[in-house]
Each structure stands twice: as structure tokens, then as C-alpha cells.
Motif scaffolding. Sequence first.
Motif, PDB file in Angstrom:
ATOM      1  N   SER A  89       0.833  -1.201   0.000  1.00  0.00           N
ATOM      2  CA  SER A  89       0.000   0.000   0.000  1.00  0.00           C
ATOM      3  C   SER A  89       0.869   1.254   0.000  1.00  0.00           C
ATOM      4  CB  SER A  89      -0.936  -0.028   1.217  1.00  0.00           C
ATOM      5  OG  SER A  89      -1.739   1.117   1.250  1.00  0.00           O
ATOM      6  N   TRP A  90       1.945   1.229   0.776  1.00  0.00           N
ATOM      7  CA  TRP A  90       2.888   2.350   0.806  1.00  0.00           C
ATOM      8  C   TRP A  90       3.573   2.497  -0.550  1.00  0.00           C
ATOM      9  CZ3 TRP A  90       8.369   1.867   3.157  1.00  0.00           C
ATOM     10  CH2 TRP A  90       9.028   3.108   3.164  1.00  0.00           C
ATOM     11  N   PHE A  91       4.030   1.383  -1.116  1.00  0.00           N
ATOM     12  CA  PHE A  91       4.705   1.421  -2.422  1.00  0.00           C
ATOM     13  C   PHE A  91       3.792   2.012  -3.494  1.00  0.00           C
ATOM     14  CE2 PHE A  91       7.024  -2.801  -1.188  1.00  0.00           C
ATOM     15  CZ  PHE A  91       7.758  -2.138  -0.218  1.00  0.00           C
ATOM     16  N   ASP A  92       2.490   1.753  -3.362  1.00  0.00           N
ATOM     17  CA  ASP A  92       1.503   2.255  -4.326  1.00  0.00           C
ATOM     18  C   ASP A  92       0.991   3.652  -3.979  1.00  0.00           C
ATOM     19  OD1 ASP A  92       1.717  -0.092  -5.792  1.00  0.00           O
ATOM     20  OD2 ASP A  92      -0.003  -1.043  -4.823  1.00  0.00           O
ATOM     21  N   ASP A  93       1.663   4.314  -3.042  1.00  0.00           N
ATOM     22  CA  ASP A  93       1.317   5.683  -2.612  1.00  0.00           C
ATOM     23  C   ASP A  93      -0.075   5.780  -2.008  1.00  0.00           C
ATOM     24  OD1 ASP A  93       3.818   6.694  -3.425  1.00  0.00           O
ATOM     25  OD2 ASP A  93       3.098   7.007  -5.463  1.00  0.00           O
ATOM     26  N   ASN A  94      -0.472   4.752  -1.278  1.00  0.00           N
ATOM     27  CA  ASN A  94      -1.783   4.749  -0.627  1.00  0.00           C
ATOM     28  C   ASN A  94      -1.695   4.862   0.888  1.00  0.00           C
ATOM     29  OD1 ASN A  94      -3.268   4.468  -3.047  1.00  0.00           O
ATOM     30  ND2 ASN A  94      -2.797   2.295  -3.096  1.00  0.00           N
ATOM     31  N   GLU A  95      -0.601   5.386   1.386  1.00  0.00           N
ATOM     32  CA  GLU A  95      -0.408   5.572   2.820  1.00  0.00           C
ATOM     33  C   GLU A  95      -0.107   7.044   3.091  1.00  0.00           C
ATOM     34  OE1 GLU A  95      -1.004   3.387   5.193  1.00  0.00           O
ATOM     35  OE2 GLU A  95      -1.479   1.820   3.744  1.00  0.00           O
ATOM     36  N   PRO A  96      -1.148   7.865   3.260  1.00  0.00           N
ATOM     37  CA  PRO A  96      -0.953   9.304   3.430  1.00  0.00           C
ATOM     38  C   PRO A  96      -0.001   9.680   4.568  1.00  0.00           C
ATOM     39  CG  PRO A  96      -3.284   8.784   3.190  1.00  0.00           C
ATOM     40  CD  PRO A  96      -2.555   7.483   3.276  1.00  0.00           C
ATOM     41  N   LEU A  97      -0.004   8.915   5.637  1.00  0.00           N
ATOM     42  CA  LEU A  97       0.880   9.228   6.764  1.00  0.00           C
ATOM     43  C   LEU A  97       2.345   9.171   6.348  1.00  0.00           C
ATOM     44  CD1 LEU A  97       0.847   9.894   9.806  1.00  0.00           C
ATOM     45  CD2 LEU A  97       1.063   7.451  10.244  1.00  0.00           C
ATOM     46  N   LEU A  98       2.676   8.276   5.417  1.00  0.00           N
ATOM     47  CA  LEU A  98       4.059   8.128   4.967  1.00  0.00           C
ATOM     48  C   LEU A  98       4.384   8.964   3.736  1.00  0.00           C
ATOM     49  CD1 LEU A  98       4.606   4.293   5.451  1.00  0.00           C
ATOM     50  CD2 LEU A  98       5.104   6.169   7.046  1.00  0.00           C
ATOM     51  N   GLY A  99       3.369   9.445   3.056  1.00  0.00           N
ATOM     52  CA  GLY A  99       3.601  10.255   1.865  1.00  0.00           C
ATOM     53  C   GLY A  99       3.972   9.424   0.657  1.00  0.00           C
ATOM     54  N   GLU A 100       4.333  10.112  -0.406  1.00  0.00           N
ATOM     55  CA  GLU A 100       4.712   9.454  -1.658  1.00  0.00           C
ATOM     56  C   GLU A 100       5.918   8.546  -1.421  1.00  0.00           C
ATOM     57  OE1 GLU A 100       6.301  10.664  -6.126  1.00  0.00           O
ATOM     58  OE2 GLU A 100       5.720  12.238  -4.732  1.00  0.00           O
ATOM     59  N   PHE A 101       5.848   7.345  -1.937  1.00  0.00           N
ATOM     60  CA  PHE A 101       6.928   6.379  -1.749  1.00  0.00           C
ATOM     61  C   PHE A 101       8.144   6.770  -2.573  1.00  0.00           C
ATOM     62  CE2 PHE A 101       9.129   2.453  -3.057  1.00  0.00           C
ATOM     63  CZ  PHE A 101       9.574   2.038  -1.812  1.00  0.00           C
ATOM     64  N   ARG A 102       9.265   6.894  -1.878  1.00  0.00           N
ATOM     65  CA  ARG A 102      10.546   7.190  -2.523  1.00  0.00           C
ATOM     66  C   ARG A 102      11.632   6.319  -1.904  1.00  0.00           C
ATOM     67  NH1 ARG A 102      10.102  10.962  -6.158  1.00  0.00           N
ATOM     68  NH2 ARG A 102      12.267  11.567  -6.072  1.00  0.00           N
ATOM     69  N   GLY A 103      11.234   5.111  -1.509  1.00  0.00           N
ATOM     70  CA  GLY A 103      12.164   4.217  -0.838  1.00  0.00           C
ATOM     71  C   GLY A 103      12.171   4.491   0.653  1.00  0.00           C
ATOM     72  N   CYS A 104      13.089   3.867   1.328  1.00  0.00           N
ATOM     73  CA  CYS A 104      13.234   4.062   2.776  1.00  0.00           C
ATOM     74  C   CYS A 104      14.155   5.247   3.021  1.00  0.00           C
ATOM     75  CB  CYS A 104      13.818   2.793   3.414  1.00  0.00           C
ATOM     76  SG  CYS A 104      14.273   3.004   5.140  1.00  0.00           S
ATOM     77  N   PHE A 105      13.676   6.227   3.763  1.00  0.00           N
ATOM     78  CA  PHE A 105      14.468   7.414   4.050  1.00  0.00           C
ATOM     79  C   PHE A 105      15.763   7.040   4.768  1.00  0.00           C
ATOM     80  CE2 PHE A 105      15.049  11.396   6.726  1.00  0.00           C
ATOM     81  CZ  PHE A 105      15.594  12.139   5.696  1.00  0.00           C
ATOM     82  N   PHE A 106      15.725   6.008   5.576  1.00  0.00           N
ATOM     83  CA  PHE A 106      16.906   5.607   6.345  1.00  0.00           C
ATOM     84  C   PHE A 106      17.926   4.891   5.462  1.00  0.00           C
ATOM     85  CE2 PHE A 106      13.363   6.313   9.050  1.00  0.00           C
ATOM     86  CZ  PHE A 106      13.900   7.079  10.072  1.00  0.00           C
TER      87      PHE A 106
END
Length: 184
Positions: A89-106
Motif C-alpha cells: 500500500s505504501w509502495f503504491d502511494d496509498n499511505e498518506p501518513l508516509l507520503g509518496e513512496f521514494r524508498g526508505c528514508f533511512f
Amino acid sequence: MSKKRQLLIDTALSLFYKQGIHAVGINEILLVSGVAKRTLYSHFSSKEELLIAALETRHCVFIQWLENKLSNAKNDLEVVSLLFQSLESWFDDNEPLLGEFRGCFFINTCAEYNDVTCEIRKSCEQHKLRVRQVVASKISNENQDSVTIICTLMEGAIVTAQVSGYTQPLIEQCIKTSQIMLHD
């Protein structure tokens, strides 16, 4: 926390995550945030200190998201299904809390900092340890040996999704592999 400090952190996090840390200068952060240079330096002595604050913010958001996603799992099989479905869901940009998926920030941050002893890398390492703890806390005692493999699959899925965008078959394989492992 002051509103200006939080605005600087949020702006830096957004810019660093989208463009990379070394690609973003202090002047761009100031321009986008609308905060004066003097105000920035009254809160942060350096770009690295601002980055540490951005990492802490992202850490808190991600851990809250992960704990929430796994909170309703009733057994180990549900934990892995919820974990990988949430990642998809995150990879598909469907997790507003995490924002647009651009990989792992860490992971992205570690790629930009070679010194494994620096505070920035240590902050990233602490995040990954906490993610592992969250997953481990949801897995039953008899399957604790599987946590490392589940977390490795999770990290691999994140990197693969960032690099190739290939997610659904990948997620299905991660779930299947985890479930087989949990049954053995």
C-alpha cells in the motif's frame, strides 16, 4: 516545540526524502519554509543537526504507522500478511501518513553517508533495530528465529520497489515465503 522549528524539520524531511540530502542546501530549505537563516541557526547548529531531527521525525511517524498496521494481527501468519500488504500500500502511494513512496528514508540516508560511526548512520541503525523490535513483538515466541528473515524480506521488498517498481508479485512472494518459513 516551536512552530518554526517543526516547519524547518518538516520542510527538510520532505526535501531530503524527495531529492536526497546532499542535493538539498540550507538555502533551499529556507526558501521553501519561508524561515529566516537566523531562525534556522537558532534551532540547529548545522545541516547535519537538522537531518538528525528529520530522521527522528520520520522514525516516529514510521513506527507509529507500523505498529498501527500490525495491531490487529491475531497470529503470526496475519502479522506477515498485514506487514507486506501494508508495505505494498505504501509502495503504491496509498499511505498518506508516509507520503509518496521514494524508498526508505533511512536506507537512502545511509547511501549518502559512508562513515558508519557518524551520528546520522547510528540514527538509521537505531531505526532499523526498532522496526525489527516492532515486528518481533508481534511474532510468537516459537517463531522468533524467523524475525530476521521476515525483516530481511521486508527491507529487500522496500529496495526492490524503489529500484524497479515491481511490487505485487514481489509482495505475494514475500508473504508466501514468510508463511512457509513460519510453518517449518
